[in-house]
Every structure is written in C-alpha cells, then in structure tokens.
Design an enzyme around this catalytic site. Structure first.
Site, PDB file in Angstrom:
ATOM      1  N   HIS A 105       0.824  -1.220   0.000  1.00 19.52           N
ATOM      2  CA  HIS A 105       0.000   0.000   0.000  1.00 19.52           C
ATOM      3  C   HIS A 105       0.855   1.266   0.000  1.00 19.52           C
ATOM      4  O   HIS A 105       0.376   2.339   0.362  1.00 19.52           O
ATOM      5  CB  HIS A 105      -0.955  -0.004   1.206  1.00 19.52           C
ATOM      6  CG  HIS A 105      -2.057  -1.011   1.096  1.00 19.52           C
ATOM      7  ND1 HIS A 105      -2.920  -1.320   2.127  1.00 19.52           N
ATOM      8  CD2 HIS A 105      -2.458  -1.786   0.046  1.00 19.52           C
ATOM      9  CE1 HIS A 105      -3.788  -2.246   1.718  1.00 19.52           C
ATOM     10  NE2 HIS A 105      -3.517  -2.545   0.469  1.00 19.52           N
ATOM     11  N   CYS A 132       9.778  17.601  -7.424  1.00 19.87           N
ATOM     12  CA  CYS A 132      10.011  16.159  -7.556  1.00 19.87           C
ATOM     13  C   CYS A 132      11.515  15.926  -7.642  1.00 19.87           C
ATOM     14  O   CYS A 132      12.215  16.626  -8.386  1.00 19.87           O
ATOM     15  CB  CYS A 132       9.312  15.674  -8.826  1.00 19.87           C
ATOM     16  SG  CYS A 132       9.831  14.034  -9.361  1.00 19.87           S
TER      17      CYS A 132
HETATM   18  N1  APR Z   1      -2.009  -6.783  18.323  1.00 15.24           N
HETATM   19  C1  APR Z   1      -2.571  -7.507  17.310  1.00 15.24           C
HETATM   20  N2  APR Z   1      -3.623  -7.069  16.595  1.00 15.24           N
HETATM   21  C2  APR Z   1      -4.125  -5.864  16.889  1.00 15.24           C
HETATM   22  C3  APR Z   1      -3.597  -5.051  17.921  1.00 15.24           C
HETATM   23  C4  APR Z   1      -2.493  -5.563  18.670  1.00 15.24           C
HETATM   24  N3  APR Z   1      -1.922  -4.882  19.655  1.00 15.24           N
HETATM   25  N4  APR Z   1      -4.330  -3.908  17.988  1.00 15.24           N
HETATM   26  C5  APR Z   1      -5.264  -3.988  17.043  1.00 15.24           C
HETATM   27  N5  APR Z   1      -5.153  -5.174  16.377  1.00 15.24           N
HETATM   28  C6  APR Z   1      -5.970  -5.681  15.256  1.00 15.24           C
HETATM   29  C7  APR Z   1      -7.429  -5.234  15.305  1.00 15.24           C
HETATM   30  O1  APR Z   1      -8.173  -6.151  16.082  1.00 15.24           O
HETATM   31  C8  APR Z   1      -7.807  -5.286  13.836  1.00 15.24           C
HETATM   32  O2  APR Z   1      -8.295  -6.569  13.470  1.00 15.24           O
HETATM   33  O3  APR Z   1      -5.445  -5.151  14.078  1.00 15.24           O
HETATM   34  C9  APR Z   1      -6.465  -5.045  13.096  1.00 15.24           C
HETATM   35  C10 APR Z   1      -6.355  -3.688  12.455  1.00 15.24           C
HETATM   36  O4  APR Z   1      -7.313  -3.577  11.448  1.00 15.24           O
HETATM   37  P1  APR Z   1      -7.446  -2.290  10.520  1.00 15.24           P
HETATM   38  O5  APR Z   1      -7.464  -1.065  11.355  1.00 15.24           O
HETATM   39  O6  APR Z   1      -8.605  -2.560   9.625  1.00 15.24           O
HETATM   40  O7  APR Z   1      -6.079  -2.267   9.695  1.00 15.24           O
HETATM   41  P2  APR Z   1      -5.649  -3.076   8.406  1.00 15.24           P
HETATM   42  O8  APR Z   1      -6.256  -4.439   8.390  1.00 15.24           O
HETATM   43  O9  APR Z   1      -4.174  -2.967   8.309  1.00 15.24           O
HETATM   44  O10 APR Z   1      -6.306  -2.215   7.247  1.00 15.24           O
HETATM   45  C11 APR Z   1      -6.087  -2.606   5.927  1.00 15.24           C
HETATM   46  O11 APR Z   1      -7.200  -0.684   5.028  1.00 15.24           O
HETATM   47  O12 APR Z   1      -7.549   1.570   5.411  1.00 15.24           O
HETATM   48  C12 APR Z   1      -6.926   0.643   4.603  1.00 15.24           C
HETATM   49  O13 APR Z   1      -4.992   0.846   3.271  1.00 15.24           O
HETATM   50  C13 APR Z   1      -5.430   0.824   4.618  1.00 15.24           C
HETATM   51  O14 APR Z   1      -3.661  -0.781   4.811  1.00 15.24           O
HETATM   52  C14 APR Z   1      -4.935  -0.412   5.313  1.00 15.24           C
HETATM   53  C15 APR Z   1      -6.000  -1.429   4.996  1.00 15.24           C
END
Ligand code: APR
Length: 229
Positions: A105, A132
C-alpha cells in the site's frame, strides 16, 4: 520452509500508530473517503497533503515493538525464504531491521510524482509543493495506494503465495481486498495458514489456526517456535 507474512495496522498499534477501523469509523478524525481516495485528493488536495504530512511527522515519535523485532529476527534465519508483505505505510519493519519489506500500500517516506510517475524517497512536508526529486517539477502526492487504486507488487506477492508452505497474517482486520484474500490463495495452493490478531478477524474462519492476543506477545513466541522447534 517458505513463509509469507502479511502485516496490518495491528502490528504497529503497540508502537502508538493508530489502526484504521476504530470504533468511531474515523481515521484520526477524518472520514477514510476524504483522505484515502483519489476523489478525496482531487476535492481537497491541501487537506490530504497535510494529513499525510502529519502522519509522516508522527513517525519520529514512534518506534518498532517486539513484534517488528521478531519478524526481523525471522528474516535473519530464513533469508529469501521469507516474504514480508505489509499493508502499513510506516517504516517500523525497516527500523526493526527487516531489509526486504514489500509495501503493497505504498510508503509515507516516498513520493509519487503526478507529472513524471516516479517514486522517490521523501522526507518532510509535501504541502509547500517541493519539487520532484526526479523531474524537478512540483506535482508530488503521497506514494500511498488509496481505495480504488491497484496495490503494488501484486505479481511478486501472488508468486510467493503459490509457493509458500506457511502463510501468517498479523494484525489485520481482513476487511480490505486483495490482502484479505491472500489466506484463501495460499491455502488453495497447499500452505498452512495462521492468524495472529488481537481479536478474530473478518476472515478468521479461512485460517487453519488462529491465536488471539497482542502482536507484541504473540509474534515473538511464534517466531521462537518456528526457529527452535
Ligand atoms: N495486536 C494484534 N492485533 C491488533 C492489535 C495488537 N496490539 N491492535 C489492534 N489489532 C488488530 C485489530 O483487532 C484489527 O483486526 O489489528 C487489526 C487492524 O485492522 P485495521 O485497522 O482494519 O487495519 P488493516 O487491516 O491494516 O487495514 C487494511 O485498510 O484503510 C486501509 O490501506 C489501509 O492498509 C490499510 C488497509
């Protein structure tokens, strides 16, 4: 053994980097559509540039946690047999010592020139229209893959998913494709699959095994199991 690890925002949560899908549905007070879509950038480029400038500046106040450090240790053991794919745009894997991180990403510390298309390492602020580093013009945008855009390195990632023996997903909600589908691809080609996440993700039932808890606890323990069976 060939291993593919996919990380998401949860691996950086204990470092103090906020995750995306908090209870209020906002990312640092903004609607995702306003700051993470090409349409949002067209509508209000200043808001979007300022938003990512703030995220980039915030990197100075956070550091890697034991989960990042554990994956760097795993790279030292497995070398090219590990592919570390991250959805994160921070640089905490690199700062923990991982050398071959696939940022599907994009990255906060990179710029994308709208004029010449080059991706260039970037520090500082984009709001003042700095030139740039490649073409010398001032049409930079964050080198971040927004909703509706195609993630980077997909061919390389799919090849690794086909070949791997083990696929491990760490700290990701399983809400955003194509990353959310990697578990099914790896599994279809014969890999064992493991989820390490705070709570059950949306795709938790696709995994052979799921362990729930903090990444800073789960990841070093899993790495230790793998390298000292
Ligand atoms: N340890 C393990 N897991 C954790 C912790 C922790 N300390 N804290 C939070 N989490 C988990 C949450 O339970 C959740 O399932 O991490 C996950 C984070 O989810 P998102 O916020 O949805 O992040 P992500 O899955 O990386 O999002 C994917 O979405 O917004 C777009 O491009 C952006 O790369 C991102 C993509």
């Amino acid at each position: 053994m060939k291993v593919v690890v996919l990380t998401g925002a949860g691996i950086s949560a204990e470092s103090g980097v906020p995750t995306f899908r908090d209870a209020d549905g906002l990312w640092e007070g903004h609607r995702v559509e306003d700051v993470a879509t090409p349409e949002g950038f067209l509508a209000d480029p200043e808001l979007v540039l300022r938003f990512y400038d703030e995220r980039r500046a915030a990197l100075a106040h956070v550091g890697p946690n034991p989960a990042h450090v554990g994956l760097a240790a795993l790279e030292r053991v497995l070398g090219d047999d590990l592919m570390l794919v991250t959805q994160n745009i921070d640089d905490l894997h690199e700062r923990a010592g991982s050398h071959r991180v696939v940022h599907m990403h994009g990255e906060l510390l990179s710029s994308l020139c709208v004029r010449c298309g080059r991706r260039t390492p970037f520090q500082g602020d984009m709001l003042g229209a700095p030139p740039c580093g490649s073409c010398g013009k001032g049409d930079l945008r964050p080198d971040v893959v927004w909703f509706g855009e195609i993630p980077y390195h997909m061919d390389e990632i799919v090849d690794a998913l086909v070949e791997c023996d083990l696929f491990v997903s760490i700290g990701t909600s399983g809400a955003v494709y194509p990353a959310a589908g990697f578990v099914q691809q790896a599994r279809a080609y014969g890999a064992r699959t493991l989820e390490l996440n705070l709570v059950a993700s949306e795709g938790t039932h696709f995994f052979h095994e799921a362990r729930h808890g903090r990444a800073g606890d789960l990841v070093p323990r899993w790495v230790d199991e793998l390298v000292n069976p």
